[in-house]
Design a protein around this motif. Structure first.
Motif, short mmCIF file in Angstrom:
data_model
loop_
_atom_site.label_atom_id
_atom_site.label_comp_id
_atom_site.label_asym_id
_atom_site.label_seq_id
_atom_site.Cartn_x
_atom_site.Cartn_y
_atom_site.Cartn_z
N GLN A 1 45.65 90.96 -75.49
CA GLN A 1 46.75 91.52 -75.24
C GLN A 1 46.59 93.10 -74.82
O GLN A 1 47.78 94.14 -74.16
N THR A 2 45.42 93.67 -75.68
CA THR A 2 45.36 95.43 -74.56
C THR A 2 44.74 95.67 -73.36
O THR A 2 45.01 96.88 -72.95
N THR A 3 45.02 94.00 -72.24
CA THR A 3 44.33 94.78 -71.30
C THR A 3 45.23 94.03 -70.17
O THR A 3 45.93 93.84 -70.72
N SER A 4 45.26 95.22 -70.12
CA SER A 4 46.01 94.49 -68.35
C SER A 4 46.53 93.40 -67.47
O SER A 4 47.43 92.63 -67.53
N GLU A 5 45.19 93.14 -67.74
CA GLU A 5 45.21 91.32 -67.19
C GLU A 5 45.16 90.08 -67.98
O GLU A 5 44.87 89.29 -67.85
N ALA A 6 45.06 90.74 -69.03
CA ALA A 6 45.25 89.83 -70.54
C ALA A 6 45.94 88.51 -69.97
O ALA A 6 47.67 88.57 -69.55
N PRO A 7 46.03 87.04 -70.21
CA PRO A 7 46.77 85.98 -70.43
C PRO A 7 48.14 85.31 -70.79
O PRO A 7 47.81 86.35 -72.13
N LYS A 8 48.92 85.09 -70.63
CA LYS A 8 50.05 84.88 -71.72
C LYS A 8 49.26 83.58 -72.79
O LYS A 8 48.66 82.79 -72.28
N ILE A 9 49.76 83.95 -73.46
CA ILE A 9 49.36 82.28 -74.79
C ILE A 9 50.69 82.27 -75.26
O ILE A 9 51.11 82.64 -76.42
N LEU A 10 50.19 80.70 -75.51
CA LEU A 10 51.38 80.35 -75.70
C LEU A 10 50.67 79.33 -77.00
O LEU A 10 49.91 78.49 -76.96
N CYS A 11 51.18 79.17 -78.68
CA CYS A 11 50.76 78.17 -79.45
C CYS A 11 51.34 77.27 -80.00
O CYS A 11 52.81 77.83 -80.29
N ILE A 12 51.44 75.89 -79.96
CA ILE A 12 52.37 74.97 -80.42
C ILE A 12 51.45 73.86 -81.12
O ILE A 12 50.69 73.45 -81.03
N THR A 13 51.55 74.06 -82.45
CA THR A 13 51.80 73.61 -83.32
C THR A 13 52.65 72.33 -84.38
O THR A 13 53.89 72.11 -83.76
N TYR A 14 51.63 71.16 -84.41
CA TYR A 14 53.04 70.08 -85.06
C TYR A 14 52.35 70.00 -86.35
O TYR A 14 51.20 69.84 -86.63
N GLY A 15 53.60 69.92 -87.47
CA GLY A 15 53.39 69.52 -88.72
C GLY A 15 52.22 70.94 -89.23
O GLY A 15 51.86 69.85 -90.56
N SER A 16 52.33 71.52 -89.15
CA SER A 16 51.48 73.28 -89.59
C SER A 16 52.34 73.12 -90.77
O SER A 16 53.07 73.58 -90.87
N PRO A 17 50.70 74.12 -91.92
CA PRO A 17 51.80 74.39 -93.15
C PRO A 17 51.61 76.05 -92.77
O PRO A 17 51.44 76.38 -91.34
N ILE B 1 56.43 66.97 -95.07
CA ILE B 1 56.06 67.51 -96.23
C ILE B 1 55.67 69.00 -96.45
O ILE B 1 55.34 69.86 -96.74
N ILE B 2 54.08 68.42 -95.44
CA ILE B 2 52.98 69.88 -95.32
C ILE B 2 54.16 70.92 -94.47
O ILE B 2 53.57 71.73 -95.19
N PRO B 3 54.72 71.12 -93.26
CA PRO B 3 55.26 72.34 -93.54
C PRO B 3 56.12 73.04 -94.00
O PRO B 3 56.11 74.24 -94.22
N ARG B 4 56.18 72.56 -95.41
CA ARG B 4 57.41 72.63 -96.66
C ARG B 4 56.27 73.03 -97.80
O ARG B 4 56.40 73.33 -98.89
N LEU B 5 55.39 72.95 -97.98
CA LEU B 5 54.12 72.67 -99.16
C LEU B 5 53.77 73.56 -99.93
O LEU B 5 53.69 73.91 -100.77
N LEU B 6 53.72 74.82 -98.84
CA LEU B 6 52.83 76.27 -99.65
C LEU B 6 53.60 76.79 -99.60
O LEU B 6 53.84 78.37 -100.18
#
Length: 247
Positions: free
Chosen positions: A37-53, A82-87
């Motif tokens: 993201q420090t470069t002017s031509e940086a692509p957009k980043i999207l992270c989609i997680t499912y049941g992640s801790p 329960i996994i997203p709450r485990l920690l």
């Protein structure tokens, strides 16, 4: 040359993962955001997680808010998983139960049969459920009392947007305090069986969300959009998600 730069600027990298894979996807997204993201031509980043801790603590949350990167993350959570709450809970007292939980998940996702090959005793499920529920309750009370203690500073804490899904529908929340409260309230409505089972239902969740989106757009009604390809439909669904995340 200008058109090429404009095209690059509009590029989007989507990372996704289920369970531990979700945490790995988030770490990868954080690395990309920090290094690209420090470069002017940086692509957009999207992270989609499912049941992640949970991945980081309150310090990470503050850093993401400061960098305005929270909107790059969407964590999909089923009602009783329960996994997203485990920690929220200390792991050493429940190490045996976690061992059986991980074996159960591994056996379930690798089995070619519809029946889960590994049985986990009800006592183990019940102990793990009650233990984690107690600590999610404690985390909720901490947010209500606005406590800032040495102990709480080291706790895992949610960041980014959370999309809570159930049979009744879905709601997207971007406030960490509200996320913690919903993680507790929804788990409290479940039981020791559903908290295991929900972690394995994200495939159906994705199918249901896609189906509802397609029905809303009229792709199954025989209108002008009926000739759209699955790739284009997926892109439009992703555009809707980005809009919901205020991109």
């Amino acid at each position: 040359m200008a058109d090429e730069n404009t095209s690059r600027a509009k590029q989007l990298i989507v990372l996704t993962g289920h369970s531990i894979g979700g945490a790995i996807a988030s770490l990868t997204a954080l690395w990309l955001l920090s290094n690209l993201q420090t470069t002017s031509e940086a692509p957009k980043i999207l992270c989609i997680t499912y049941g992640s801790p949970l991945l980081g603590n309150k310090s990470l949350l503050k850093s993401l808010l400061r960098q305005r990167w929270s909107g790059n993350f969407c964590h999909v959570v089923l009602k009783h998983d329960i996994i997203p709450r485990l920690l929220f809970a200390p792991l050493i007292p429940i190490s045996t139960q976690i061992h059986f939980l991980l074996q159960y998940i591994h056996a379930s996702v690798t089995s070619e049969s519809e029946q889960i090959p590994l049985h986990v005793a009800d006592e183990i499920k019940d102990h793990l459920f009650r233990f984690v529920l107690a600590y999610t309750d404690a985390a909720t009370k901490e947010t209500e009392e606005n406590k800032v203690t040495q102990t709480s500073a080291g706790l895992f804490w949610p960041f980014g947007n959370y999309l809570f899904c159930s049979e009744e529908g879905a709601v997207c929340v971007d406030n960490a305090v509200a996320v913690v409260k919903l993680l507790h309230l929804m788990l409290a409505m479940g039981n020791s069986g559903s908290c295991f089972e929900d972690h394995l239902k994200y495939g159906g969740c994705v199918e249901q969300m896609s189906y509802r989106f397609l029905m809303r757009k009229g792709f199954m009604q025989g209108d002008d959009d009926a000739t759209i390809s699955s790739y284009e439909a997926g892109n439009q669904f992703l555009d809707k998600l980005k809009t919901a995340l205020k991109w």
